[in-house]
Design a protein around this motif. Structure first.
Motif, PDB file in Angstrom:
ATOM      1  N   ARG A 171      60.198  27.163  68.449  1.00 36.26           N
ATOM      2  CA  ARG A 171      59.776  28.430  67.854  1.00 36.26           C
ATOM      3  C   ARG A 171      60.918  29.441  67.907  1.00 36.26           C
ATOM      4  NH1 ARG A 171      54.482  29.121  66.702  1.00 36.26           N
ATOM      5  NH2 ARG A 171      53.081  27.434  67.334  1.00 36.26           N
TER       6      ARG A 171
ATOM      7  N   GLY B 211      61.693  25.263  55.719  1.00 40.14           N
ATOM      8  CA  GLY B 211      60.467  25.883  55.252  1.00 40.14           C
ATOM      9  C   GLY B 211      60.749  26.938  54.200  1.00 40.14           C
ATOM     10  N   THR B 212      59.757  27.724  53.912  1.00 40.58           N
ATOM     11  CA  THR B 212      59.874  28.722  52.847  1.00 40.58           C
ATOM     12  C   THR B 212      59.623  30.144  53.343  1.00 40.58           C
ATOM     13  OG1 THR B 212      57.542  28.386  52.279  1.00 40.58           O
ATOM     14  CG2 THR B 212      59.165  27.054  51.089  1.00 40.58           C
ATOM     15  N   GLU B 213      59.338  30.302  54.618  1.00 38.66           N
ATOM     16  CA  GLU B 213      58.980  31.627  55.134  1.00 38.66           C
ATOM     17  C   GLU B 213      60.224  32.387  55.575  1.00 38.66           C
ATOM     18  OE1 GLU B 213      56.092  31.334  58.200  1.00 38.66           O
ATOM     19  OE2 GLU B 213      54.755  30.006  57.063  1.00 38.66           O
ATOM     20  N   SER B 214      60.133  33.705  55.493  1.00 39.83           N
ATOM     21  CA  SER B 214      61.195  34.571  55.989  1.00 39.83           C
ATOM     22  C   SER B 214      61.070  34.709  57.501  1.00 39.83           C
ATOM     23  CB  SER B 214      61.125  35.947  55.323  1.00 39.83           C
ATOM     24  OG  SER B 214      61.254  35.831  53.921  1.00 39.83           O
TER      25      SER B 214
ATOM     26  N   ALA C 117      57.692  31.985  65.450  1.00 40.18           N
ATOM     27  CA  ALA C 117      57.342  31.177  64.278  1.00 40.18           C
ATOM     28  C   ALA C 117      57.918  29.770  64.430  1.00 40.18           C
ATOM     29  CB  ALA C 117      57.892  31.819  62.998  1.00 40.18           C
TER      30      ALA C 117
ATOM     31  N   PRO D 231      60.336  36.167  60.984  1.00 40.49           N
ATOM     32  CA  PRO D 231      59.382  37.186  61.459  1.00 40.49           C
ATOM     33  C   PRO D 231      60.120  38.303  62.201  1.00 40.49           C
ATOM     34  CG  PRO D 231      59.352  35.283  62.897  1.00 40.49           C
ATOM     35  CD  PRO D 231      60.268  34.935  61.767  1.00 40.49           C
TER      36      PRO D 231
ATOM     37  N   SER E  83      59.117  26.047  59.658  1.00 37.12           N
ATOM     38  CA  SER E  83      58.461  26.832  58.609  1.00 37.12           C
ATOM     39  C   SER E  83      59.399  27.879  58.007  1.00 37.12           C
ATOM     40  CB  SER E  83      57.227  27.537  59.167  1.00 37.12           C
ATOM     41  OG  SER E  83      57.596  28.543  60.098  1.00 37.12           O
ATOM     42  N   LEU E  84      60.546  28.109  58.651  1.00 38.28           N
ATOM     43  CA  LEU E  84      61.466  29.155  58.206  1.00 38.28           C
ATOM     44  C   LEU E  84      62.521  28.602  57.250  1.00 38.28           C
ATOM     45  CD1 LEU E  84      62.138  30.913  61.626  1.00 38.28           C
ATOM     46  CD2 LEU E  84      60.453  31.544  59.891  1.00 38.28           C
ATOM     47  N   ARG E  85      62.983  29.471  56.363  1.00 38.81           N
ATOM     48  CA  ARG E  85      64.147  29.106  55.571  1.00 38.81           C
ATOM     49  C   ARG E  85      65.323  28.884  56.508  1.00 38.81           C
ATOM     50  NH1 ARG E  85      63.070  34.030  52.397  1.00 38.81           N
ATOM     51  NH2 ARG E  85      61.524  33.531  50.794  1.00 38.81           N
TER      52      ARG E  85
ATOM     53  N   GLN F  43      67.433  31.813  57.163  1.00 37.29           N
ATOM     54  CA  GLN F  43      66.775  32.802  58.006  1.00 37.29           C
ATOM     55  C   GLN F  43      66.882  32.430  59.476  1.00 37.29           C
ATOM     56  OE1 GLN F  43      65.167  35.692  56.954  1.00 37.29           O
ATOM     57  NE2 GLN F  43      65.954  35.290  54.913  1.00 37.29           N
ATOM     58  N   SER F  44      66.608  31.158  59.774  1.00 40.83           N
ATOM     59  CA  SER F  44      66.666  30.735  61.175  1.00 40.83           C
ATOM     60  C   SER F  44      68.089  30.807  61.717  1.00 40.83           C
ATOM     61  CB  SER F  44      66.109  29.318  61.320  1.00 40.83           C
ATOM     62  OG  SER F  44      66.895  28.390  60.587  1.00 40.83           O
TER      63      SER F  44
END
Length: 560
Positions: free
Chosen positions: A385, A319-322, A389, A324, A393-395, A398-399
């Motif tokens: 999750r 994904g592209t989100e940072s 998140a 949380p 959806s996460l980069r 990041q995950s």
């Protein structure tokens, strides 16, 4: 696919390529003028006994050979630089693709990737030099044909018509050359991949007495590579033989025609020498163009293999989100269905230590793959999750900063102990030494401390030392969630109990979650809770001692 890789390469190197082509064309034009100049010297200086004209002609030859030499030097330099820069770029791009955290779906093994990076990248870049060589050869033919036209129009027209016909005929073999070159490269890569696999598993093969069977497999693969190589060499030899034969016939035709013209007084002695020299010279660019056909066919075959890696889809689309903010429950798996998992529900809270016992090793592998983020979203059902998140959806970076999965198979690299431990993200020596203590790996420090040199794959360490160094590397990274898979199978019981105690203590403050997929009683006893994974889902939960008392199957699985 291969052409789609070669055309951008030519555009990227157009500056060096243009300079190289210009100098190489100048070199070939000057070389074509050598026999013409000698013919002029014979007619205007030697035949007339004109000393001044002879000296002037000799000075002209010196200038001509100087230009010829310098043009070759700079042309070769620019062309080689363009080729090497592009080969380097291809190797870097292949390495980036192979090391991409998202993975790739090329289906190539490690040895095949190595073969593509080491061999195919270089061969595909040769197309740049081939373009320069082809342009220079065409220049040589055009200058030679122009000179022949000035001597006799029929000779020039014959060369201008004959050479393209020859090249068109030789080009008919190009597709076959490409196919056989590609088959050869694929066979060599397959053999390299098998060799890498066998070397990596040599100790295991010796342990089970299967080295002779492995050697037989490698011999069979090598014979297949030999067969494909000989087929490619046969085709190339046929192409080279035809090129040489046609070259000889063309040389004989031009020389014969010139001799007949000289006997009939239509050309002078100097012009005869020039024509014979040009006829001999023409053989070189024709031979070069024949080589260009072979080289381009090989380059296209290698470019297809490089493109297979560079253009393949990533195994995982992140994904592209940072990430949380940290949540109380760091990981939540809901009704997860993947592989042998049939509706797994799992919650990992911050600061807790969880043991997971999988009766079926396939369940453990499936769970670890999902937690590591190597499974595409379309391949599993349910939700994963991380800190609340959705994982998809996460980069990926990041995950993976939140969840670090340390696999059972240890991967150490040639270099110092410090370099291997710092690969996990840790920096200062204090952090590394503390991680070594947690992993009870102080014995590795006895000789040179953190400067202790490790050989390839940590071959100068024992199995237990390699496991503990890998554990120390994972601990030094200090991830919020650390997932370990059988981290102590090569460690004695006393050391295993010490590791369990130190690991839980080290990750208590600041509170970090630890998940241990293991059947080790020492590690399970240190866990706050133990989950039993059976038939793809959690079947029991409790402390180690309670499960030993209440679950006969669990007792049989973990007590040893």
């Amino acid at each position: 696919m291969g052409d789609g890789l070669l055309r951008p390469a030519l555009r990227r190197q157009r500056g060096r390529l243009t300079a190289g082509v210009a100098f190489l064309c100048l070199h070939q034009a000057a070389e074509a003028m050598v026999p013409v100049t000698i013919g002029v010297v014979i007619d205007r200086a030697v035949a007339t006994s004109d000393t001044g004209a002879l000296l002037l002609s000799l000075a002209g030859l010196v200038v001509l050979f100087t230009v010829l030499s310098l043009a070759w030097r700079f042309g070769a330099r620019f062309s080689t630089a363009a080729k090497e820069h592009e080969a380097h770029l291809a190797r870097v791009r292949i390495a980036e693709r192979a090391l991409d955290p998202c993975g790739q779906k090329s289906g190539l093994r490690d040895g095949e990737l190595l073969s593509v990076a080491a061999s195919d990248a270089d061969r595909s870049a040769r197309a740049i030099r081939t373009v320069g060589a082809a342009a220079a050869a065409c220049t040589a033919l055009l200058v030679s044909a122009a000179a022949l036209v000035m001597v006799d129009p029929g000779l020039g027209v014959g060369v201008l018509v004959g050479v393209p016909l020859v090249l068109m005929g030789l080009q008919r073999l190009a597709p076959l050359l490409t196919r056989r070159s590609e088959a050869q490269q694929a066979s060599l890569a397959e053999t390299s991949a098998l060799a890498v696999d066998l070397v990596a598993g040599l100790r295991v093969l010796r342990g089970i007495g299967a080295q002779h069977h492995a050697a037989g497999r490698f011999a069979a693969a090598s014979r297949g590579a030999l067969t494909d190589t000989l087929r490619a060499a046969t085709t190339k030899g046929l192409h080279l033989g035809l090129t040489s034969t046609v070259n000889g016939l063309l040389l004989a035709a031009v020389t014969g025609a010139a001799g007949w013209l000289a006997l009939n007084g239509r050309i002078t002695v100097g012009e005869l020498v020039a024509v014979v020299g040009l006829a001999q010279f023409i053989a070189e660019p024709v031979q070069t163009l024949g080589w260009c056909v072979q080289s381009l066919a090989t380059a296209r075959a290698s470019a297809r293999r490089v493109a297979r890696i560079l253009h393949t889809a990533p195994a995982v689309r992140p994904g592209t989100e940072s990430a949380p903010p940290p949540a109380g429950e760091r990981i939540v798996l809901s009704d997860l269905r993947y592989g042998t998992l049939t509706g797994l529900n799992l919650r990992i809270s911050a600061g807790e230590t969880v043991g997971i016992v999988a009766y079926d090793p396939r369940d453990a592998e499936a769970l670890l793959a999902v937690l590591a983020g190597t499974v595409p979203r379309e391949d599993y059902r349910g939700t994963v999750r991380i800190d609340g998140a959705p994982a998809e959806s996460l980069r990926l970076t990041q995950s993976r900063r939140v969840v670090l999965v340390e696999p059972h198979d240890v991967a150490l690299f040639e270099g110092t102990l410090r370099e291997n431990l710092a690969a996990g993200g840790a920096g200062d020596d204090g952090t590394l030494l503390a991680a070594i203590r947690v992993a009870a790996a102080e014995d590795v420090l006895h000789h040179n401390g953190l400067d202790q040199v490790l050989t390839e794959r940590g071959a100068n360490l024992s199995g237990g030392q390699r496991q503990r160094v890998a554990l120390a590397r994972a601990v030094a990274a200090a991830p919020p969630v650390l997932v370990l898979h059988e981290p102590t199978t090569a460690v004695d019981a006393v050391t295993e109990a010490l590791i369990a105690e130190r690991l839980t203590e080290a990750r208590r403050e600041p509170p970090q979650a630890t998940v241990m997929v293991t059947s080790s009683p020492a590690l399970l006893r240190a866990a706050g809770r133990v989950l039993v994974l059976d038939d793809g889902r959690i079947r029991a939960e409790g402390s180690h001692d309670d499960l030993v008392s209440a679950e006969p199957t669990y007792r049989e699985a973990v007590l040893r």
